[in-house]
Scaffold this motif. Structure first.
Motif, PDB file in Angstrom:
ATOM      1  N   ARG A  52       5.168  60.463  23.709  1.00  0.00           N
ATOM      2  CA  ARG A  52       5.593  59.222  23.281  1.00  0.00           C
ATOM      3  C   ARG A  52       6.331  58.712  24.365  1.00  0.00           C
ATOM      4  O   ARG A  52       6.835  57.596  24.865  1.00  0.00           O
ATOM      5  N   MET A  53       7.439  59.541  24.936  1.00  0.00           N
ATOM      6  CA  MET A  53       8.040  59.225  26.123  1.00  0.00           C
ATOM      7  C   MET A  53       7.224  58.661  27.415  1.00  0.00           C
ATOM      8  O   MET A  53       7.648  57.574  27.991  1.00  0.00           O
ATOM      9  N   ARG A  56       5.934  55.470  26.299  1.00  0.00           N
ATOM     10  CA  ARG A  56       7.247  54.262  26.336  1.00  0.00           C
ATOM     11  C   ARG A  56       7.119  53.822  27.684  1.00  0.00           C
ATOM     12  O   ARG A  56       7.318  52.732  28.182  1.00  0.00           O
ATOM     13  N   ARG A  57       7.210  54.899  28.612  1.00  0.00           N
ATOM     14  CA  ARG A  57       7.031  54.605  30.118  1.00  0.00           C
ATOM     15  C   ARG A  57       6.138  53.516  30.566  1.00  0.00           C
ATOM     16  O   ARG A  57       6.370  52.504  31.273  1.00  0.00           O
ATOM     17  N   VAL A  59       4.116  51.665  28.638  1.00  0.00           N
ATOM     18  CA  VAL A  59       4.376  50.281  27.983  1.00  0.00           C
ATOM     19  C   VAL A  59       5.595  49.518  28.735  1.00  0.00           C
ATOM     20  O   VAL A  59       5.119  48.221  28.991  1.00  0.00           O
ATOM     21  N   ILE A  60       6.662  50.144  29.142  1.00  0.00           N
ATOM     22  CA  ILE A  60       7.612  49.372  29.969  1.00  0.00           C
ATOM     23  C   ILE A  60       6.980  48.843  31.182  1.00  0.00           C
ATOM     24  O   ILE A  60       7.183  47.999  31.741  1.00  0.00           O
ATOM     25  N   GLU A 212       3.365  51.416  19.658  1.00  0.00           N
ATOM     26  CA  GLU A 212       4.362  51.289  20.346  1.00  0.00           C
ATOM     27  C   GLU A 212       4.671  49.675  21.030  1.00  0.00           C
ATOM     28  O   GLU A 212       3.572  49.099  21.496  1.00  0.00           O
ATOM     29  N   THR A 213       6.071  49.617  20.822  1.00  0.00           N
ATOM     30  CA  THR A 213       6.464  48.051  20.968  1.00  0.00           C
ATOM     31  C   THR A 213       7.359  48.047  22.141  1.00  0.00           C
ATOM     32  O   THR A 213       8.296  48.807  21.868  1.00  0.00           O
ATOM     33  N   TYR A 214       7.410  47.078  23.025  1.00  0.00           N
ATOM     34  CA  TYR A 214       8.534  46.714  24.055  1.00  0.00           C
ATOM     35  C   TYR A 214       8.680  45.285  24.333  1.00  0.00           C
ATOM     36  O   TYR A 214       7.535  44.780  24.441  1.00  0.00           O
ATOM     37  N   THR A 229       2.808  45.252  22.528  1.00  0.00           N
ATOM     38  CA  THR A 229       2.620  46.130  21.410  1.00  0.00           C
ATOM     39  C   THR A 229       1.133  46.827  21.426  1.00  0.00           C
ATOM     40  O   THR A 229       0.032  46.222  21.643  1.00  0.00           O
ATOM     41  N   GLN A 230       1.223  47.991  21.445  1.00  0.00           N
ATOM     42  CA  GLN A 230      -0.180  48.822  21.638  1.00  0.00           C
ATOM     43  C   GLN A 230      -0.772  48.515  20.286  1.00  0.00           C
ATOM     44  O   GLN A 230      -0.561  48.619  19.296  1.00  0.00           O
TER      45      GLN A 230
END
Length: 640
Positions: A52-53, A56-57, A59-60, A212-214, A229-230
């Protein structure tokens, strides 16, 4: 039978732990499986967190990259719009045509712009160019949703501001560009306002991605944000395949543990039953008074119990190592063993380890294994040495009693004969003497007659002397008296006759008073009296069909004089038939076909020599009842 065991001293370290741990050994696989599953779950949680980390990275990073590319494109469009604004002519008539004729405007309309509006300094429209007015255009000017615009002043450094050039574009066309297909395949891309109103989205209305959303500010558009958003939600760690497999594995291990526990309980129950059965069998084998042994077909010792070892005097180790030659089987026994015939028991003699000989009875049968195949011989051995000794002692005692009876009978006969022959012998002596004197007075004396008469007289005198000597010896003989308990004499006499009585099917009951005093008696004589009475009772009931039983009772005499001891023998025969004791004890009187008629007479003579008497009467129920009384040993009573 010797068993091997491992002994631990009390308090040995680790013994209690081993005993306790072995009881829960069945749970070890389950505990290991639970520990392994816990490690897998921990790994899955940590791996999920790391994924997940990383996601997240990613997606960012993708959002920043997309924002930079979109901003770059909008900046490029702005630059191109400014270039077109600089080249605009002064406002005048036919502004739309002149606007559309600019190469920069034409290129922008073909590329991305929906329309371009030319405003003067007062904000009035000077001209407008639209992409749908371009020849060969494929796009429609009417778009759904919100459109955005770019603004560029129509002035520059060389001239003052004369107005603005505004290019309107569709933001969807911006984010749905084929250049971002790889991004659109992974994410739902949206431009939203500050109040979360969707400006444009790569998905249809109402579809919301679940991954995951960013979101981040989109600087190219005022008060706008870029949201990624994934499309696919990252699964939770407990829904991953390894965790599901481990849960299934744990369930299988739990089921297997339950089955294993059940199987171990069954095995433990079977083992307990086996140990109980083995202990029971060993207890039976070791406590049996009969010697047990097992041999293979070659004669080697396989098993022997403690009684067998005690019989032969060897230890089990000695018998197993090299069986000693303790048995001397007969040829017929060997032949029966070879033919596989079950032995009905044969008597033989063995040699004990100390050298003495033993009389044993051996019973053997085939030893069969679990599949029904004979593997040897199983024998039961009974030591009959003591029984043989007792039988020999009994035989000798019976011979002594028989001899005593014969001697007593012979004594009675001799006494009777001495009494009856005394007078005839006296007469013979007298007559022979008279004949001899008469012959001497004859004128013609025959020497041979005189010699014969003298010889007859001499022989008669000698016979008379012999008879007198016998009578004198019988009269002077004193019995050997002992102070004894009458119960022991009764028991011994009945025991000697027990085998004959049992063979005849006669039951003998002893009713003995344990509080009787001692009696001074001739043991053999009184024992002969009891034996004779019991034997007569047995002969009396031998031919009857009623219950065959004899009762021998001892007690204090109820008839005067007081203090005497009485022995009563009662049978279930035909009774006395009206005869009294005087008739029954008359010499040579007998109710039996082969009887001599001296038994009861001798018994009465023996009892009278002890100061007692013999009595007879019919029993109260059936049969006959003989009894005799003896005076007690007064001296012994006073000492006791």
């Amino acid at each position: 039978m010797t068993t091997l065991s491992t002994a631990f001293p009390p308090g040995a370290p680790g013994i209690g732990w081993l005993a306790t741990g072995s009881r829960f050994l069945w749970a070890l696989p389950l505990l290991l499986s639970v520990a392994f599953t816990a490690l897998v779950v921990s790994w899955a949680q940590d791996n999920d967190r790391l994924e997940r980390m990383a996601l997240r990275r990613t997606v960012i990073a993708d959002a920043l990259s997309l924002e930079a590319q979109l901003s770059s494109r909008l900046e490029t469009e702005t630059v191109k719009l400014r270039a077109a604004a600089v080249r605009l002519p002064a406002p005048g008539t036919d502004g739309s045509r002149r606007l559309a004729a600019l190469p920069e405007v034409a290129a922008g309309l073909d590329r991305r712009w929906l329309s371009v509006i030319w405003l003067d300094v007062n904000g009035q429209i000077v001209g407008e160019a639209r992409h749908d007015q371009r020849p060969g255009t494929q796009r429609s000017a009417q778009t759904e949703g919100i459109t955005l615009h770019l603004v560029a002043p129509t002035s520059d450094e060389r001239r003052p501001q004369t107005g603005q050039l505004i290019a309107r574009y569709d933001p969807a066309d911006l984010i749905k560009s084929r250049d971002f297909w790889w991004l659109a395949a992974q994410y739902q891309v949206q431009l939203v306002t500050g109040v979360d109103e969707v400006i444009v989205s790569t998905e249809s209305t109402g579809h919301v991605a679940a991954g995951e959303t960013y979101e981040m500010p989109f600087g190219a558009i005022t008060d706008a944000k870029l949201r990624l958003t994934q499309r696919v939600r990252q699964p939770h760690w407990f829904t991953t395949l390894p965790v599901i497999l481990m849960v299934g594995f744990l369930a299988l291990i739990a089921a297997a543990t339950v089955l294993l526990r059940r199987q171990m309980n069954q095995v433990a129950t079977a083992e307990h039953a086996w140990r109980t059965e083995a202990a029971w069998r060993q207890s039976l084998e070791e406590s049996a008074l009969v010697g047990l042994r097992a041999r293979d077909l070659q004669g080697r010792m396989l098993f022997a119990n403690r009684t067998f070892c005690d019989i032969v005097g060897y230890t089990l180790a000695e018998l197993m190592a090299q069986p000693p030659s303790v048995e001397e089987p007969t040829q017929s026994r060997n032949q029966a063993s070879k033919l596989g015939v079950r032995s009905e028991g044969q008597e033989t003699r063995w040699r004990h380890s100390d050298g003495r000989m033993l009389d044993v009875m051996v019973f053997e049968s085939p030893l069969v294994d679990g599949i029904g195949q004979q593997v040897g011989w199983m024998g039961s051995i009974v030591d009959v040495t003591e029984r043989k000794r007792l039988e020999e002692l009994e035989r000798r005692q019976r011979e002594v009693l028989a001899n005593h009876a014969r001697l007593s009978t012979l004594g009675e006969v001799a006494s009777t004969l001495a009494h009856e022959l005394n007078q005839p012998l006296t007469s013979i002596v007298s007559y022979s003497a008279g004949i001899a004197k008469a012959l001497e007075r004859q004128p013609h004396l025959d020497p041979e007659l005189v010699a014969a008469a003298q010889a007859l007289s001499g022989h008669a005198s000698q016979a008379g002397d012999i008879v007198h000597r016998i009578r004198a010896r019988l009269a002077r003989q004193d019995p050997v008296l002992e102070s004894l308990h009458i119960n022991s004499i009764v028991t011994h006499a009945v025991t000697l006759l027990q085998r004959d009585l049992k063979r005849a099917g006669i039951n003998v009951t002893l009713d003995l008073d344990a509080n009787l005093p001692r009696v001074c008696m001739d043991r053999i004589g009184i024992e002969q009296v009891i034996s004779n009475l019991v034997r007569n009772a047995a002969d009396a009931i031998a031919g009857t069909t009623t219950e065959k039983s004899i009762t021998v009772r001892t007690g204090h005499s109820t008839q005067p004089p007081p203090g005497w001891v009485t022995v009563v023998v009662t049978d279930t025969g035909v009774g006395l038939g009206g005869k009294d004791i005087e008739t029954l004890t008359e010499p040579f009187f007998s109710t039996k076909r082969e009887g001599t008629g001296l038994g009861l007479a001798i018994c009465r003579s023996i009892l009278e020599s002890h100061g007692g008497g013999l009595h007879a009467q019919d029993a109260p129920t059936a049969g006959a009842q003989f009894s005799f009384s003896l005076p007690t040993d007064t001296l012994t009573m006073e000492v006791n």
